[in-house]
Design a protein around this motif. Structure first.
Motif, short mmCIF file in Angstrom:
data_model
loop_
_atom_site.label_atom_id
_atom_site.label_comp_id
_atom_site.label_asym_id
_atom_site.label_seq_id
_atom_site.Cartn_x
_atom_site.Cartn_y
_atom_site.Cartn_z
N GLU A 62 -40.45 -39.79 17.82
CA GLU A 62 -40.26 -40.28 16.52
C GLU A 62 -40.92 -39.30 15.55
OE1 GLU A 62 -42.32 -44.00 13.86
OE2 GLU A 62 -42.16 -44.18 16.18
N TYR A 63 -41.87 -38.69 15.96
CA TYR A 63 -42.45 -37.56 14.91
C TYR A 63 -41.46 -36.62 14.55
CZ TYR A 63 -45.94 -34.19 13.08
OH TYR A 63 -46.72 -33.57 12.22
N ARG A 64 -40.94 -36.11 15.62
CA ARG A 64 -39.93 -34.93 15.64
C ARG A 64 -38.51 -35.23 14.85
NH1 ARG A 64 -41.34 -31.77 21.18
NH2 ARG A 64 -43.58 -31.00 20.61
N ALA A 65 -38.10 -36.68 14.92
CA ALA A 65 -37.05 -36.91 14.35
C ALA A 65 -37.20 -37.24 12.83
CB ALA A 65 -36.31 -38.08 15.01
N TYR A 68 -41.26 -35.23 6.49
CA TYR A 68 -42.43 -35.08 6.22
C TYR A 68 -42.92 -36.36 5.54
CZ TYR A 68 -47.00 -33.24 3.96
OH TYR A 68 -47.96 -32.91 3.57
N PHE A 69 -42.37 -36.82 4.45
CA PHE A 69 -42.76 -37.98 3.84
C PHE A 69 -42.49 -39.28 4.52
CE2 PHE A 69 -42.92 -35.02 0.03
CZ PHE A 69 -44.37 -35.43 -0.30
N GLU A 70 -41.52 -39.11 5.59
CA GLU A 70 -41.37 -40.52 6.55
C GLU A 70 -42.73 -40.54 7.13
OE1 GLU A 70 -36.66 -40.87 7.47
OE2 GLU A 70 -37.58 -39.19 8.18
N GLN A 71 -43.23 -39.23 7.63
CA GLN A 71 -44.42 -39.49 8.22
C GLN A 71 -45.80 -39.96 7.47
OE1 GLN A 71 -44.60 -35.27 9.86
NE2 GLN A 71 -43.00 -35.65 11.33
N TRP A 72 -45.78 -39.49 6.23
CA TRP A 72 -46.82 -39.97 5.34
C TRP A 72 -46.55 -41.59 5.39
CZ3 TRP A 72 -49.29 -37.70 0.62
CH2 TRP A 72 -49.78 -36.61 0.99
N LEU A 73 -45.23 -42.08 5.29
CA LEU A 73 -45.00 -43.35 4.86
C LEU A 73 -45.41 -44.25 6.38
CD1 LEU A 73 -43.80 -46.02 3.62
CD2 LEU A 73 -41.67 -45.42 4.41
N VAL A 74 -45.28 -43.65 7.49
CA VAL A 74 -45.50 -44.35 8.62
C VAL A 74 -47.14 -44.37 8.87
CG1 VAL A 74 -45.63 -44.06 11.14
CG2 VAL A 74 -43.59 -43.75 10.13
N ALA A 75 -47.84 -43.31 8.36
CA ALA A 75 -49.26 -43.11 8.39
C ALA A 75 -49.89 -44.27 7.40
CB ALA A 75 -49.67 -41.74 7.97
N MET A 76 -49.29 -44.32 6.25
CA MET A 76 -50.09 -45.40 5.14
C MET A 76 -49.80 -46.72 5.90
SD MET A 76 -49.06 -45.84 1.22
CE MET A 76 -47.19 -46.07 1.55
N GLU A 77 -48.51 -47.15 6.28
CA GLU A 77 -48.44 -48.45 7.16
C GLU A 77 -49.43 -48.82 8.14
OE1 GLU A 77 -44.11 -48.64 8.03
OE2 GLU A 77 -43.53 -48.79 5.88
#
Length: 221
Positions: A62-65, A68-77
């Motif tokens: 998931e991380y590699r797919a 950058y800002f999708e990862q930020w969104l996941v982190a915030m959630e």
């Protein structure tokens, strides 16, 4: 933490391409994710090390797919659901609503006073420098990066662990990410710029690799 984000020395990912004209945000939703992350962290719901640690805990595929800002969104959630600010099931239901109707009007309200809280952070940054005791090491000292990093979040790259380097510069003292990410206190430490032999790290190269490290990441060589 060892994970998909620590790519130092990893092979097979191709060159890092740099576009000097790349915009700050490629899509409007990226700007909103950035703003929401700034807002929720500025009011003290979580700190930047918790934010990084949440991204690091994403599954490798998931991380590699994701971008950058999708990862930020996941982190915030992740942070907000773990803190109980958001309900995970309600969040999934809300996402499903927008997947069914992407043009649905977003319910909410303007909160200009919230922007005032983090405007200075946006303009000037938020320093994590803190006072600490006298530095243990000096310029020219031979040091070894510890072999075993603290479980969880760490800023010690895996590729230098166990290797010997030389202190090039003694920097300031800053909050220790390894504890700050886990509500174990700021525990500020001195930091150093350490040079490692590329030949030692990679088995090739005649240059040095300079790495900024916290004091507890080092031991006398």
């Amino acid at each position: 933490m060892d994970g998909p984000h620590d790519l130092g020395g990893a092979q097979g990912f191709g060159p890092v391409r740099f576009d000097p004209d790349e915009p700050l945000f490629s899509h409007d939703w990226e700007r909103k994710v950035f703003g929401l992350t700034m807002a929720t962290s500025t009011v003290g719901l979580y700190n930047r090390d918790e934010n990084r640690h949440a991204r690091e805990r994403m599954p490798t595929d998931e991380y590699r797919a994701t971008s950058y800002f999708e990862q930020w969104l996941v982190a915030m959630e992740t942070n907000l659901t773990e803190l109980g600010v958001l309900d995970a099931s309600a969040l999934r239901e809300r996402v499903a609503e927008f997947l069914e109707d992407p043009d649905r009007e977003v319910r909410g309200k303007d909160q200009p006073e919230l922007f005032e809280l983090f405007r200075d952070t946006l303009e000037f940054g938020a320093s994590l420098d803190r006072p600490a005791g006298p530095p243990r090491y000096s310029v020219g000292d031979r040091v070894r990066a510890v072999r075993d990093a603290k479980p969880g979040h760490t800023r010690l790259p895996a590729y230098v662990r166990g290797h010997v380097g030389v202190v090039h510069r003694v920097d300031g003292s800053f909050v220790l990410p390894d504890t700050n990410a886990h509500h174990e206190g700021e525990n500020p430490e001195n930091t150093y710029n350490v040079g490692f032999s590329a030949q030692d790290l990679w088995g090739k190269g005649d240059h040095e690799v300079l790495v900024d490290v916290w004091e507890s990441y080092l031991e006398p060589a």
